[in-house]
Design a protein around this motif. Sequence first.
Motif, mmCIF file in Angstrom:
data_model
loop_
_atom_site.group_PDB
_atom_site.id
_atom_site.type_symbol
_atom_site.label_atom_id
_atom_site.label_comp_id
_atom_site.label_asym_id
_atom_site.label_seq_id
_atom_site.Cartn_x
_atom_site.Cartn_y
_atom_site.Cartn_z
ATOM 1 N N THR A 1 0.756 4.132 -2.974
ATOM 2 C CA THR A 1 0.502 5.581 -2.533
ATOM 3 C C THR A 1 1.859 6.422 -3.061
ATOM 4 O O THR A 1 1.496 7.439 -3.708
ATOM 5 C CB THR A 1 0.494 5.792 -1.080
ATOM 6 O OG1 THR A 1 -0.623 5.082 -0.635
ATOM 7 C CG2 THR A 1 0.396 7.307 -0.559
ATOM 8 N N ASP B 1 0.875 -0.993 -0.009
ATOM 9 C CA ASP B 1 0.042 0.070 -0.151
ATOM 10 C C ASP B 1 0.780 1.436 0.048
ATOM 11 O O ASP B 1 0.460 2.202 -0.669
ATOM 12 C CB ASP B 1 -0.837 0.023 1.285
ATOM 13 C CG ASP B 1 -2.105 -0.976 0.922
ATOM 14 O OD1 ASP B 1 -2.155 -1.465 0.231
ATOM 15 O OD2 ASP B 1 -2.558 -1.392 2.083
ATOM 16 N N LYS C 1 1.728 9.470 -6.050
ATOM 17 C CA LYS C 1 2.490 10.702 -5.972
ATOM 18 C C LYS C 1 3.267 11.265 -6.887
ATOM 19 O O LYS C 1 3.756 12.339 -7.215
ATOM 20 C CB LYS C 1 3.054 10.820 -4.656
ATOM 21 C CG LYS C 1 2.239 10.619 -3.367
ATOM 22 C CD LYS C 1 2.960 10.846 -2.059
ATOM 23 C CE LYS C 1 2.005 10.916 -0.734
ATOM 24 N NZ LYS C 1 2.813 10.853 0.392
#
Length: 331
Positions: free
Chosen positions: A123, A119, A127
Amino acid sequence: MSEEKPTEKGEEKVTRRGFLKYVVAAAVIAGAAGAGIGYYLSRPAAPATTAPPSGYLKRWPTPKLNLQKDIPYVCTAFIGLANPWDELNRIGAEWYCKDVLGWDMEIVWPEADTKRENDGVETAIAKGVDGIVACPLDSLANAKIGEMAMNADIPLVEFGIDMYHHWPLAMYQRDDYDSGKFCALFAVDELTRMYGKPEGKILHCHGYRGSMSDVLRTSGFHDVITKYPDISLVEVGNSWVATAEYPKIKAAMAANPDLRAAYEEMGGFHECVVTAARELGWEEEKIKDLICVNCDLFPVNIIGYEEGTQDYCHMMPTGPDMLTECFEQLR
């Protein structure tokens, strides 16, 4: 390979008798206390695995940056534990990536949770990171990192533990062979000291068989042990997840109550060995007499030293050695 003995002058090792000399233990005790003796046996289960497709033709990521004017933004994912090896990796990565190269870096510190590592990288990809450096906690479960990086066309370099995926550009390894070798040399030395000659049964707790880490740690250990025909090995295990391997370790110990030593390829396996021995009704003196050698130095191993159940750890002194090469590969 040279035939050094672990008792020779100048050989750096951590033994029960010399452990208190090592300042590194004091540095991690505070972090270790929060982890607790039951940490590894209460870890979350590994999620579904990602297998490489058959017939895959190797692709390479598309170069997107001009390093003369662009500042790369990279993600570095660690195992994320309060142990010296992982802390040295983190410090080395921050030093080389930020101070030497001047790059921006996102850190994923999942605290030994495979899903949190996946995870966290997901993420970071969202970004907009330009590259990924990762030490997968689990060769299978964290193969998802390779899948996500490939789908996003982001270069990926792995270190420490290999993931079962085809996308990584390269994999930088630790001194796993020497870890297995010196664990074996110490076990032989202790068997001779305690029983007059190197003989008896040794429990060998494996990680994922076929993974680079297991192959090298096994090779280093076996290349020494096979020279002693009176030593027999009890081979058990096939993952780096202590919760999965604990029943197998306990069953092997129940079937072999005359074990004289245990070779633990991963720090958390020591907790499995000690917990199994106690649940099987072994007396504390018998547990302490079991020669336990290990390739890591985790909180559970420090506790083992304190209670007299851990005899030897060959902590892999890597730190910046692997991480600098990872970032150079990305560059």
